[in-house]
Design a protein around this motif. Sequence first.
Motif, short mmCIF file in Angstrom:
data_model
loop_
_atom_site.label_atom_id
_atom_site.label_comp_id
_atom_site.label_asym_id
_atom_site.label_seq_id
_atom_site.Cartn_x
_atom_site.Cartn_y
_atom_site.Cartn_z
N LEU A 137 0.93 -1.16 0.05
CA LEU A 137 -0.01 0.13 -0.25
C LEU A 137 0.82 1.24 -0.15
N ALA A 174 -0.33 -1.74 -4.38
CA ALA A 174 -1.73 -1.95 -4.22
C ALA A 174 -2.50 -0.82 -3.62
N TYR A 175 -4.11 -1.26 -3.56
CA TYR A 175 -4.90 -0.15 -3.12
C TYR A 175 -6.16 -0.80 -2.73
N ARG A 176 -6.93 0.13 -1.99
CA ARG A 176 -8.18 -0.51 -1.24
C ARG A 176 -9.28 -0.24 -2.15
N ILE A 198 -8.09 -5.36 -0.35
CA ILE A 198 -6.95 -4.76 -1.11
C ILE A 198 -6.79 -5.45 -2.32
N THR A 230 -10.57 7.72 -0.54
CA THR A 230 -10.13 6.55 0.07
C THR A 230 -10.21 6.67 1.55
N ASN A 290 -14.02 -2.84 2.53
CA ASN A 290 -12.99 -2.95 1.73
C ASN A 290 -12.04 -4.05 1.68
#
Length: 500
Positions: free
Chosen positions: A116, A121-123, A171, A159, A169
């Motif tokens: 992250l 990576a992202y939510r 990831i 976010t 959420n």
Amino acid sequence: MKLLQRLSMCSLIRCFMTDAPRVRFAPSPTGYLHLGGLRTALYNKLFAISHKGSFILRIEDTDQTRKIQGSVEALIADLEWAGITCDEGPSIGGRNGPYIQSERLDIYKQNITKLLENGSAYRCFCTERRLNLLRRDAVRSYSIPKYDNRCRNLSSKETKEKITAGTPNCIRFKLTSDCQYFEDLIFGGIAYDVSINEGDPVLMKSDGFPTYHFANVVDDHLMGITHVLRGVEWQISTTKHLLIYRAFGWKPPLFGHLPLIVNADGTKLSKRQKDVKVEDYRLKGVFPLALVNYITLAGGGFDHVPGAGIMLKSMDELAQEFQINKISSHPSRLNPDLLGECNKLEIKRRLQNEIESLTLISQLQQLVKKTYPLENLNISDDHVKNVLEWATARIATLDELISIKYAFLWILPSKYNQSEINKQLLEKFVHDLESLKPYDQTHLKQCLRDFSTKNNIKFPMLMKMLRLVLSGLPEGPSVAEMMHLLGKHQSLIRIREALQ
């Protein structure tokens, strides 16, 4: 070209192994250990032995919905039954534990933060309903169902607002349009752009559990795995795993994917036919070393000389022969006839070992007593051993010796009506039988015919009387075959007992 490819593979393996290699078997606790899983565990174990490395057992239970109670214990028990022990694992521990993924959640949380933070990576806040709509629309338009990467473009502010609002959420990993290439130790060069057919994959689910792909990479790195030998079904995911390794800045292990195991006709193994579960083979009376050797006879990896016949090899002998570059990339076809031959050889081997022969005799005695609990039995150690020595060329499993066909080997005649016995005739027959040479079915048949004619007794009557004193059973194999199977010594004993 094929030879050069194989040689380059050998060089690649040697260059990679500056230290002792570390391999792993990582099953999911979703049920039984199947034959393909046993083959994967076996090949990893043999590779570890042959290179003086370590074999790790890891339980991948990130999908808690599919976990079956007691399956971990059953998996370990099946592996130990097959003679495949681990150097590190749930039952013995080790410096890289825990070895059950559900006990490593804090480790995954620490490592997902790294991705992250570096932007790999992202939510994702998409609901299950939206994802289902995407799948439905893709099916309608005849396109590949995949996530559209919508949340990848959310700003940091958006976010944070969603997290503050408590929006559930997961990831996801940012896939790149990058054709990853790797040298498969079995299949050779593989190149694939995973982004063509997949959207950004989930690394951590909303429940805090990692997906297989993320946990697999993290665990292999932290456990120091140098070589990954697994089923070919995971080959398509390897390029995705390589992207995750790159995102972490980690050096990936070498990968080798084992081909499918299929029936002799190329069809899939079937649970219904009981040719999938290791437990089914064990319950059918197949010995561990026989099953292990059976697996090695399909798919290559060993020095099997054409025309040399089947040789039963110990785990150490198999390890000495095992070479990854000799594994075929074609589906491994099983030949059921070879399983019977392997089991015959294992029975012979055990008979030649003083301690193991006693165990084998006891095992057969227990089977006979369980099958015929109310009968008068002949199961002395000497008799059972003689039967086993005779049977090694005829039967593939001990269970065959407790079938009705061979019941006469164990069941002694019960008390019978003496009026059915003509002792004078039996005494004469004992004399003829003692002098009979050679003692085989052909000469036994002729002896019986000649005796019937010479003594003026109808042949069916003679057979009925002899069957009675030999086994006490109303039916079974022919008297000649029965006497042949019992042997001259045992046949004479039973007939003489009727004369007492």
